[in-house]
Write an enzyme that holds these catalytic residues in place. Structure first.
Site, mmCIF file in Angstrom:
data_model
loop_
_atom_site.group_PDB
_atom_site.id
_atom_site.type_symbol
_atom_site.label_atom_id
_atom_site.label_comp_id
_atom_site.label_asym_id
_atom_site.label_seq_id
_atom_site.Cartn_x
_atom_site.Cartn_y
_atom_site.Cartn_z
ATOM 1 N N SER A 3 -2.543 0.804 -4.795
ATOM 2 C CA SER A 3 -3.051 1.937 -4.028
ATOM 3 C C SER A 3 -4.370 2.473 -4.563
ATOM 4 C CB SER A 3 -2.010 3.063 -4.051
ATOM 5 O OG SER A 3 -2.491 4.239 -3.440
ATOM 6 N N ASN A 4 -5.118 3.103 -3.649
ATOM 7 C CA ASN A 4 -6.290 3.886 -4.039
ATOM 8 C C ASN A 4 -5.907 5.150 -4.797
ATOM 9 O OD1 ASN A 4 -8.330 2.270 -2.948
ATOM 10 N ND2 ASN A 4 -8.291 3.305 -0.962
ATOM 11 N N ASP A 37 0.864 -1.167 0.000
ATOM 12 C CA ASP A 37 0.000 0.000 0.000
ATOM 13 C C ASP A 37 0.910 1.231 0.000
ATOM 14 O OD1 ASP A 37 -2.469 1.558 0.477
ATOM 15 O OD2 ASP A 37 -1.545 1.920 2.428
ATOM 16 N N ARG A 47 -7.090 12.117 7.192
ATOM 17 C CA ARG A 47 -6.880 10.733 6.780
ATOM 18 C C ARG A 47 -8.135 9.890 7.000
ATOM 19 N NH1 ARG A 47 -4.952 7.210 3.274
ATOM 20 N NH2 ARG A 47 -4.076 5.322 4.195
#
Length: 229
Positions: A122-123, A9, A45
């Site tokens: 990853s997003n 990630d 976050r």
């Protein structure tokens, strides 16, 4: 089967997501922000992640940069700073230059030297991830950077994790997946990856049926773990 591929990630795992707020708080004439920067960073976050989950279940995908801005807007308003447009722009600019954790370059270099495939999953959008990778100087020790934009849905949708197997022609049990997000490690475990949760903050483990195989404080031990799994 032995591990062939090590997947990471990005945000919070390789790159310090609090670095933007920390840097801004240290700059001149930001006394008000310096008092609340940790709250802003945490709220930013949390909302960033929550918005990805909501968009995934509602089938309402958006670019991660849009989600990141939405999360920041919430965080600034929650701390009474929604009118500070200069601060907002500064924080967003710094997010493109997040620091990598200090052990990241050496750890990735060790994996590449040992012959493992290495990549980010990853997003993040491709442009965001390219900025982070270039800023951290780790592009030469990554074989690929995989973004959810290729499948149009955020983690923890299984199709996101399938991208790794498709890209590297491997089975799930040949993948060591590393994330700082407990929910991400849990979803990857359910998918069939070997997983390590990097729990830098010492948080409780998520109460889910799927658990990471290893829980670490940093990434230093990842090259050895890849050999042991």
């Amino acid at each position: 089967m032995p591990i062939t591929t090590c997947i990471f990630d990005a945000y919070g795992t390789l790159f310090d997501v609090a670095a933007a707020a920390r840097q801004a708080a240290s700059e001149p004439n930001r006394e008000a922000f310096a008092k609340v920067w940790t709250k802003v960073a945490n709220d930013w976050r949390l909302k960033q992640l929550q918005y990805t989950w909501l968009r995934a279940v509602m089938d309402a995908h958006a670019d991660f940069w849009d989600v990141t801005q939405n999360g920041l807007d919430y965080a600034l308003e929650a701390s009474g700073l929604s009118g500070d447009t200069e601060l907002r722009e500064r924080l967003l600019a710094l997010y493109w230059e997040l620091d990598a954790y200090e052990e990241v370059p050496e750890m990735l270099t060790a994996l590449k030297s040992a012959g493992y495939n290495t990549a980010i999953l990853s997003n993040g959008s491709p442009k965001m991830l390219d900025g982070a990778v270039q800023s951290a100087g780790v592009g030469d020790v990554l074989d690929d950077v995989l973004s959810v934009e290729d499948v149009g849905i955020f983690k923890p949708a299984p199709v996101v994790y399938q991208m790794v197997c498709d890209r590297f022609n491997c089975t799930p049990d040949q993948v060591l997946f590393v994330s700082s997000n407990g929910w991400d490690a849990a979803a990857a475990s359910k998918f069939g990856f070997q997983t390590a949760w990097v729990n830098r903050a010492g948080e409780p483990q998520d109460k889910l049926p799927w658990t990471p195989r290893e829980v670490l404080k940093t990434l230093h031990k990842i090259p050895n773990l890849a050999k042991e799994f």
